[in-house]
Design a protein around this motif. Structure first.
Motif, PDB file in Angstrom:
ATOM      1  N   TYR A   1       1.020  -1.091   0.046  1.00 12.19           N
ATOM      2  CA  TYR A   1      -0.019  -0.046  -0.163  1.00 12.19           C
ATOM      3  C   TYR A   1       0.876   1.243  -0.029  1.00 12.19           C
ATOM      4  N   ARG A   2       1.993   1.021   0.940  1.00 13.44           N
ATOM      5  CA  ARG A   2       2.748   2.551   0.945  1.00 13.44           C
ATOM      6  C   ARG A   2       3.358   2.809  -0.486  1.00 13.44           C
ATOM      7  N   ASP A   3       3.953   1.709  -0.973  1.00  9.23           N
ATOM      8  CA  ASP A   3       4.598   1.750  -2.344  1.00  9.23           C
ATOM      9  C   ASP A   3       3.726   2.308  -3.563  1.00  9.23           C
ATOM     10  N   ASN A   4       2.412   1.702  -3.568  1.00  7.03           N
ATOM     11  CA  ASN A   4       1.646   2.160  -4.478  1.00  7.03           C
ATOM     12  C   ASN A   4       1.211   3.836  -4.159  1.00  7.03           C
ATOM     13  N   PHE A   5       1.090   4.033  -2.943  1.00  5.61           N
ATOM     14  CA  PHE A   5       0.829   5.584  -2.462  1.00  5.61           C
ATOM     15  C   PHE A   5       1.999   6.647  -3.042  1.00  5.61           C
ATOM     16  N   ALA A   6       3.194   5.859  -2.877  1.00  5.94           N
ATOM     17  CA  ALA A   6       4.314   6.684  -2.843  1.00  5.94           C
ATOM     18  C   ALA A   6       4.669   6.877  -4.401  1.00  5.94           C
ATOM     19  N   GLN A   7       4.156   5.823  -5.387  1.00 15.70           N
ATOM     20  CA  GLN A   7       4.181   6.006  -6.743  1.00 15.70           C
ATOM     21  C   GLN A   7       3.282   7.180  -7.369  1.00 15.70           C
ATOM     22  N   ARG A   8       2.048   7.113  -6.682  1.00 17.29           N
ATOM     23  CA  ARG A   8       1.203   8.089  -7.106  1.00 17.29           C
ATOM     24  C   ARG A   8       1.539   9.430  -6.729  1.00 17.29           C
ATOM     25  N   ALA A   9       2.064   9.709  -5.554  1.00 12.37           N
ATOM     26  CA  ALA A   9       2.486  10.941  -5.100  1.00 12.37           C
ATOM     27  C   ALA A   9       3.705  11.424  -5.760  1.00 12.37           C
TER      28      ALA A   9
ATOM     29  N   ASP B   1       4.261  12.572  34.219  1.00 15.17           N
ATOM     30  CA  ASP B   1       4.094  13.901  33.665  1.00 15.17           C
ATOM     31  C   ASP B   1       4.277  13.816  32.010  1.00 15.17           C
ATOM     32  N   GLN B   2       3.866  12.739  31.416  1.00 18.48           N
ATOM     33  CA  GLN B   2       4.055  12.669  30.139  1.00 18.48           C
ATOM     34  C   GLN B   2       2.746  12.268  29.423  1.00 18.48           C
ATOM     35  N   PRO B   3       1.958  13.042  28.662  1.00 15.48           N
ATOM     36  CA  PRO B   3       0.972  12.568  28.059  1.00 15.48           C
ATOM     37  C   PRO B   3       0.861  11.336  27.173  1.00 15.48           C
ATOM     38  N   ARG B   4      -0.113  10.266  27.026  1.00  8.99           N
ATOM     39  CA  ARG B   4      -0.122   9.198  26.306  1.00  8.99           C
ATOM     40  C   ARG B   4      -1.208   9.122  25.382  1.00  8.99           C
ATOM     41  N   GLN B   5      -0.720   8.820  23.891  1.00 12.58           N
ATOM     42  CA  GLN B   5      -1.827   8.861  23.200  1.00 12.58           C
ATOM     43  C   GLN B   5      -1.942   7.030  22.745  1.00 12.58           C
ATOM     44  N   LYS B   6      -3.088   6.874  22.935  1.00 12.05           N
ATOM     45  CA  LYS B   6      -3.369   5.284  22.578  1.00 12.05           C
ATOM     46  C   LYS B   6      -2.943   5.187  21.030  1.00 12.05           C
ATOM     47  N   PRO B   7      -2.275   3.892  20.802  1.00 10.42           N
ATOM     48  CA  PRO B   7      -1.851   3.445  19.588  1.00 10.42           C
ATOM     49  C   PRO B   7      -2.997   3.264  18.801  1.00 10.42           C
ATOM     50  N   SER B   8      -3.004   3.913  17.425  1.00  7.66           N
ATOM     51  CA  SER B   8      -4.061   3.878  16.511  1.00  7.66           C
ATOM     52  C   SER B   8      -3.429   3.555  15.213  1.00  7.66           C
ATOM     53  N   PHE B   9      -4.185   2.245  14.605  1.00  3.94           N
ATOM     54  CA  PHE B   9      -3.758   1.950  13.420  1.00  3.94           C
ATOM     55  C   PHE B   9      -4.092   3.120  12.145  1.00  3.94           C
ATOM     56  N   ALA B  10      -5.221   3.699  12.306  1.00  6.10           N
ATOM     57  CA  ALA B  10      -5.337   4.827  11.369  1.00  6.10           C
ATOM     58  C   ALA B  10      -4.423   5.892  11.298  1.00  6.10           C
ATOM     59  N   GLU B  11      -4.013   6.318  12.740  1.00  5.55           N
ATOM     60  CA  GLU B  11      -2.881   7.132  12.830  1.00  5.55           C
ATOM     61  C   GLU B  11      -1.559   6.671  12.090  1.00  5.55           C
ATOM     62  N   PHE B  12      -1.335   5.303  12.377  1.00  9.92           N
ATOM     63  CA  PHE B  12      -0.070   4.649  11.807  1.00  9.92           C
ATOM     64  C   PHE B  12      -0.120   4.634  10.269  1.00  9.92           C
ATOM     65  N   LEU B  13      -1.045   4.339   9.648  1.00 13.81           N
ATOM     66  CA  LEU B  13      -1.208   4.394   8.206  1.00 13.81           C
ATOM     67  C   LEU B  13      -1.130   6.007   7.939  1.00 13.81           C
ATOM     68  N   LYS B  14      -1.779   7.113   8.362  1.00 12.10           N
ATOM     69  CA  LYS B  14      -1.486   8.360   8.105  1.00 12.10           C
ATOM     70  C   LYS B  14      -0.117   8.563   8.193  1.00 12.10           C
ATOM     71  N   ARG B  15       0.548   8.151   9.164  1.00 15.57           N
ATOM     72  CA  ARG B  15       2.015   8.341   8.990  1.00 15.57           C
ATOM     73  C   ARG B  15       2.827   7.805   8.090  1.00 15.57           C
ATOM     74  N   GLU B  16       2.562   6.554   7.792  1.00 15.80           N
ATOM     75  CA  GLU B  16       2.923   5.877   6.375  1.00 15.80           C
ATOM     76  C   GLU B  16       2.826   6.826   5.262  1.00 15.80           C
ATOM     77  N   GLU B  17       1.674   7.295   4.797  1.00 13.66           N
ATOM     78  CA  GLU B  17       1.224   8.066   4.086  1.00 13.66           C
ATOM     79  C   GLU B  17       2.087   9.233   3.979  1.00 13.66           C
ATOM     80  N   GLU B  18       2.109   9.944   4.901  1.00 11.60           N
ATOM     81  CA  GLU B  18       2.845  11.043   5.019  1.00 11.60           C
ATOM     82  C   GLU B  18       4.406  10.769   4.795  1.00 11.60           C
TER      83      GLU B  18
END
Length: 422
Positions: free
Chosen positions: A154-162, A258-275
């Protein structure tokens, strides 16, 4: 990465706790990159400054290594001693009994043998998670082994189009504006009184504008190519299992003060892969693409989030016209060693209490390397979080944009060490 603090468990998690493989694009945007100006910075030593649970090393090495230490930017004078910050003691790893081992084997068997039955697979994942971090980790490996090839495709396909869209976008770039924006960020590294507020007020907007000029928008790529959202949706089921396991592991290592924690999210993970795919399609010189390609071949030595953190650093540097840093296996080993020591001995500082490991220069030398800068961070399992924390801290910001050639990034759970070399 070692999510549960033992050498035995580390081997289980090296390839499983996140998905982070890159594909280097050989696009025609390289021609435009060659026309854009590059930058070499030689920032001066900064005064003391640091962010919450993050520190950067002194700018100068001991006299024997002074020649390789000039032009490194950090947040403390070489004669000062970092103040240790108490770190939470690691939780002990509960070992699986023989009966639990059999339960785990049964859960993994059920997962593998029911690829078309989401209900049975979800139940199998839940059973493994209930067995604790080791059961969760081994199930995560099983999930990742199936998921990673699909994410990579998926990432490779995204990168090719980008890359196609980037080629057209770069024809309209105004080189003078790009250079002004780059200078606005790089000049901050020369400011001896640099504060976090300046990074937020000046560097963040400049980086956003650079991205607008040089990179395509990932949402636009998704909208223009309808096959990509379909491919994305097809990953959702496996991504749900990944998210379940990652969330459980993250909760096991909660408790950093004193550290905010963000729950792991696969949607966020895919967004980062696209970025990442979008950034890799941007204007990168042939020489820097070669460095990235070599680094990619060395990813077998890194855990996925170490690799992600390295890639984020290099894409930051190349967007600013700086050289990409080569992966250094010895610096990686030294960085991991210090992260491990900080967790195991419950301290957070550049100065180690262990004999022969007092300074970052000592630790690099122990592994046959030399270093001229170090960043440390405590608070997250994910590489991007460490990278962004360093970027928004004056001393670390200067280190990240310094005149280095090599880097090694090593992590032990939420403890991170980033070692730079020339």
């Amino acid at each position: 990465m070692n999510l549960i603090g033992t050498s035995r468990a580390r081997s289980l998690f090296l390839s499983a706790c996140a998905l982070c493989c890159i594909s280097i694009l050989a696009s025609q945007s390289e021609r435009v990159a060659a026309d854009l100006p590059t930058n070499k910075v030689n920032p001066t030593k900064a005064n003391s400054a640091k962010t919450n649970l993050a520190q950067a090393t002194p700018a100068k090495e001991p006299a024997a290594q002074t020649s390789s230490a000039k032009a490194v930017t950090t947040n403390a004078d070489s004669s000062s001693k970092p103040v240790p910050v108490p770190a939470p003691a690691p939780k002990p790893l509960p070992k699986l009994t023989s009966a639990q081992q059999r339960q785990l084997g049964s859960a993994i068997y059920e997962y593998r043998n029911n690829p078309k039955d989401p209900a049975k697979r979800a139940a199998a994942v839940a059973r493994a998670v209930k067995l604790g971090p080791e059961g969760c980790g081994r199930m995560l490996i099983t999930v990742v082994n199936e998921l990673e090839p699909q994410v990579r495709k998926y990432r490779d396909n995204f990168a090719q189009r980008a890359a196609v869209e980037t080629k057209a976008k770069l024809q309209t770039v105004t080189v003078s504006e790009v250079q002004e924006l780059r200078d606005a960020v790089l000049n901050l590294a020369k400011d001896e009184q640099l504060a976090k507020e300046q990074i937020v007020a000046k560097a963040d907007p400049a980086m956003l504008r650079l991205a607008e000029l040089l990179l395509v928008n990932r949402a636009d790529i998704l909208a223009k190519y309808p096959e990509l959202p379909k491919q994305r949706a097809a990953l959702r089921e496996l991504g749900g299992y990944w998210e379940t396991c990652m969330t459980a592991l993250d909760e096991f290592h909660s408790g950093v003060p004193d550290q905010p924690r963000q729950k792991p999210s696969f949607a966020e993970f895919l967004k980062r892969e696209e970025e990442l795919a979008v950034k890799l399609a941007g204007p990168i010189t042939d020489q820097d693409r070669q460095v990235l390609a070599v680094n990619t071949r060395h990813e077998t030595h890194m855990d996925p989030e170490e690799a992600r953190c390295l890639l984020e650093l290099n894409l930051l540097r190349t967007l600013l016209g700086l050289n990409a840093l080569a992966f250094d296996k010895a610096l990686l080993a030294a960085a991991r060693d210090h992260s491990h020591d900080m967790e195991e001995l419950n301290f957070f500082a550049h100065e180690s209490p262990l004999e022969g490991k007092k300074t970052s220069w000592d630790r690099a030398k122990n592994f046959g390397a030399s270093a001229n800068g170090e960043n440390i961070f405590l608070g997250s399992l994910q590489g991007l979080d460490a990278h962004l924390a360093w970027f928004h801290s004056p001393g670390h910001f200067k280190n990240q944009l310094g005149g280095h050639a090599r880097v090694g990034i090593g992590r032990q759970n939420r403890h991170w060490t980033q070692l730079f070399g020339r």
